[in-house]
Scaffold this motif. Structure first.
Motif, PDB file in Angstrom:
ATOM      1  N   UNK A  88      -0.199  17.764  11.575  1.00 12.56           N
ATOM      2  CA  UNK A  88       1.085  17.117  11.334  1.00 12.56           C
ATOM      3  C   UNK A  88       0.885  15.806  10.589  1.00 12.56           C
ATOM      4  N   UNK A  89       1.743  15.551   9.616  1.00 10.01           N
ATOM      5  CA  UNK A  89       1.789  14.265   8.934  1.00 10.01           C
ATOM      6  C   UNK A  89       2.902  13.471   9.589  1.00 10.01           C
ATOM      7  N   UNK A  90       2.591  12.277  10.074  1.00 13.14           N
ATOM      8  CA  UNK A  90       3.540  11.491  10.855  1.00 13.14           C
ATOM      9  C   UNK A  90       3.965  10.244  10.090  1.00 13.14           C
ATOM     10  N   UNK A  91       5.256   9.960  10.107  1.00 11.74           N
ATOM     11  CA  UNK A  91       5.802   8.738   9.508  1.00 11.74           C
ATOM     12  C   UNK A  91       6.637   8.028  10.561  1.00 11.74           C
ATOM     13  N   UNK A  92       6.236   6.805  10.924  1.00 13.00           N
ATOM     14  CA  UNK A  92       6.925   6.062  11.971  1.00 13.00           C
ATOM     15  C   UNK A  92       8.073   5.229  11.446  1.00 13.00           C
ATOM     16  N   UNK A  93       8.810   4.650  12.361  1.00 10.80           N
ATOM     17  CA  UNK A  93       9.993   3.855  12.014  1.00 10.80           C
ATOM     18  C   UNK A  93       9.642   2.531  11.344  1.00 10.80           C
ATOM     19  N   UNK A  94       8.390   2.069  11.508  1.00 10.82           N
ATOM     20  CA  UNK A  94       8.013   0.758  10.985  1.00 10.82           C
ATOM     21  C   UNK A  94       7.014   0.871   9.823  1.00 10.82           C
ATOM     22  N   UNK A  95       7.038   2.015   9.149  1.00  5.83           N
ATOM     23  CA  UNK A  95       6.192   2.186   7.979  1.00  5.83           C
ATOM     24  C   UNK A  95       4.808   2.730   8.266  1.00  5.83           C
ATOM     25  N   UNK A  96       4.480   2.945   9.538  1.00  8.26           N
ATOM     26  CA  UNK A  96       3.158   3.475   9.852  1.00  8.26           C
ATOM     27  C   UNK A  96       3.086   4.956   9.483  1.00  8.26           C
ATOM     28  N   UNK A  97       1.952   5.355   8.956  1.00  8.70           N
ATOM     29  CA  UNK A  97       1.741   6.725   8.502  1.00  8.70           C
ATOM     30  C   UNK A  97       0.455   7.250   9.110  1.00  8.70           C
TER      31      UNK A  97
ATOM     32  N   UNK B 142       0.824  -1.198   0.000  1.00  7.19           N
ATOM     33  CA  UNK B 142       0.000   0.000   0.000  1.00  7.19           C
ATOM     34  C   UNK B 142       0.866   1.261   0.000  1.00  7.19           C
ATOM     35  N   UNK B 143       1.863   1.301   0.873  1.00  5.96           N
ATOM     36  CA  UNK B 143       2.750   2.458   0.967  1.00  5.96           C
ATOM     37  C   UNK B 143       3.547   2.620  -0.325  1.00  5.96           C
ATOM     38  N   UNK B 144       4.031   1.501  -0.867  1.00 10.14           N
ATOM     39  CA  UNK B 144       4.827   1.545  -2.098  1.00 10.14           C
ATOM     40  C   UNK B 144       3.983   1.977  -3.294  1.00 10.14           C
ATOM     41  N   UNK B 145       2.761   1.440  -3.401  1.00  9.27           N
ATOM     42  CA  UNK B 145       1.919   1.691  -4.565  1.00  9.27           C
ATOM     43  C   UNK B 145       1.337   3.104  -4.604  1.00  9.27           C
ATOM     44  N   UNK B 146       1.244   3.755  -3.438  1.00  6.04           N
ATOM     45  CA  UNK B 146       0.533   5.031  -3.386  1.00  6.04           C
ATOM     46  C   UNK B 146       1.416   6.185  -2.923  1.00  6.04           C
ATOM     47  N   UNK B 147       2.680   6.133  -3.326  1.00  5.94           N
ATOM     48  CA  UNK B 147       3.596   7.207  -2.967  1.00  5.94           C
ATOM     49  C   UNK B 147       3.094   8.560  -3.454  1.00  5.94           C
ATOM     50  N   UNK B 148       2.561   8.610  -4.670  1.00  2.00           N
ATOM     51  CA  UNK B 148       2.108   9.889  -5.222  1.00  2.00           C
ATOM     52  C   UNK B 148       0.947  10.462  -4.415  1.00  2.00           C
TER      53      UNK B 148
END
Length: 263
Positions: free
Chosen positions: A127-136, A105-111
Motif C-alpha cells: 500500500x502507498x500511504x498519504x497522510x493528512x499532514x503531507x507524510x508519505x 520535496x513533495x512538491x518537487x518530486x510529484x512525477x
C-alpha cells in the motif's frame, strides 16, 4: 535533565535497542542505572526513534522507564527538548527547516512519487500511504517485496539525490535525504557545542544506519538482535556488536566504550 552542560551524547534507537518486546525484562534496569551514571559524568541521553513524540512518551511509560530523556529525536528527524512543566518543545530551528524541506520535496518530486505509487499499486500487494499532514509512505506485504520497491525508488534517487526514505521492516516513510536520524544527531551535537567524536549511537534496524556513521557518531553499536546488514555495517566501521539483545546488549556496549561508570 542533565545538571550541567553535556560533554558527550548517548543516542539510542527505542524499539529493538532500548526495549525488546519479547525479552524479560523488556528494559533491563541496569541499563537505566548506567545511563544515569553517565549523565552524572556529563552525558546527554537521547532517544532517536522513528516513533512520533507522543508514541515515544507513551512507550517510556508503557515499559516503566521513568527517567526523562534529555532530548528526543522523533520521526527520525525532529529534535525536542523538555520545556516548562515537562512540555516538549522544538530545540533550535531544525524542525521548522525539516518541515519546509519536506514540503518542497513533495512538491518537487510529484512525477517520481506518482511513478513509485503506480509501481506499488500495480506490481505489488503493498500500500502507498498519504497522510493528512503531507507524510508519505509504503507498507509492503513482505520484506522481500519492499526490497523490490526500494530498488525502484533507488533508481529515482540516482537522478534526484534529495529523495530519501526511512525503512523499518515492511514499513517505509519518504523524507528529504538531508533529514535523518544521523543528520539530526549531528545538528543536536552542534547545538550543544559537540561533534561526532563525542557521540555514541546505537540501533538495530535499517532506519538506524544513518546515525551509525562516523560522520555523526564515532562510537557506534548494535545489539545482538540487530539485523545482519546493520551488524555488518557497524563492524565495517569499527563499531561494537553486542551478543545480548536490546537493553542487555546496550549494557555490553556502554561497558565497551565507557567502562564502569562512576559518579
Amino acid at each position: 535533565m542533565a545538571a550541567r552542560k553535556p560533554t558527550f551524547i548517548l543516542s539510542f534507537d527505542f524499539d529493538g535497542t532500548l526495549v525488546h518486546h519479547d525479552s524479560t525484562p523488556v528494559f533491563h534496569p541496569m541499563l537505566g542505572q548506567m545511563i544515569q551514571q553517565l549523565r552524572n559524568l556529563g552525558a546527554a541521553w537521547v532517544i532517536n526513534t522513528g516513533r512520533s513524540l507522543p508514541q515515544t512518551l507513551q512507550g517510556l511509560a508503557q515499559y516503566g522507564i521513568f527517567m526523562e530523556p534529555d532530548y528526543i529525536i522523533a520521526m527520525e528527524c525532529d529534535i525536542y527538548k523538555p520545556g516548562l512543566f515537562s512540555k516538549w518543545t522544538d530545540f533550535g530551528p531544525w524542525n521548522k527547516q525539516a518541515r519546509k524541506a519536506h514540503e518542497r520535496f513533495v512538491k518537487d518530486h510529484q512525477a517520481s512519487l506518482k511513478a513509485i505509487r503506480e509501481m506499488v499499486e500495480t506490481q505489488t500487494q503493498g500500500q502507498f500511504l498519504a497522510g493528512d499532514y503531507g507524510e508519505l509512505g509504503i507498507v509492503g506485504s513482505s520484506e522481500e517485496e519492499l526490497d523490490m520497491v526500494c530498488s525502484f525508488i533507488d533508481a529515482h534517487i540516482r537522478q534526484f539525490p534529495d529523495i530519501g526514505y526511512h525503512r523499518n521492516g515492511i514499513y517505509l516513510r519518504f523524507a528529504h535525504s538531508a533529514y535523518s536520524k544521523g543528520t539530526a544527531l549531528s545538528e543536536l551535537a552542534r547545538l550543544l557545542g559537540l561533534n561526532a567524536s563525542q557521540c555514541f549511537a546505537a540501533g538495530d534496524n535499517l532506519n538506524d544506519l544513518s546515525m551509525l556513521d562516523p560522520r555523526h557518531a564515532s562510537m557506534i553499536a548494535t545489539p545482538g538482535n540487530g539485523l545482519p546488514v546493520v551488524k555488518a555495517h557497524v563492524q565495517s566501521h569499527g563499531g561494537f556488536v553486542a551478543q545480548r539483545y536490546a537493553s542487555e546488549g546496550m549494557i555490553e556496549a556502554l561497558t565497551h566504550f565507557f567502562g564502569t561508570a562512576k559518579s
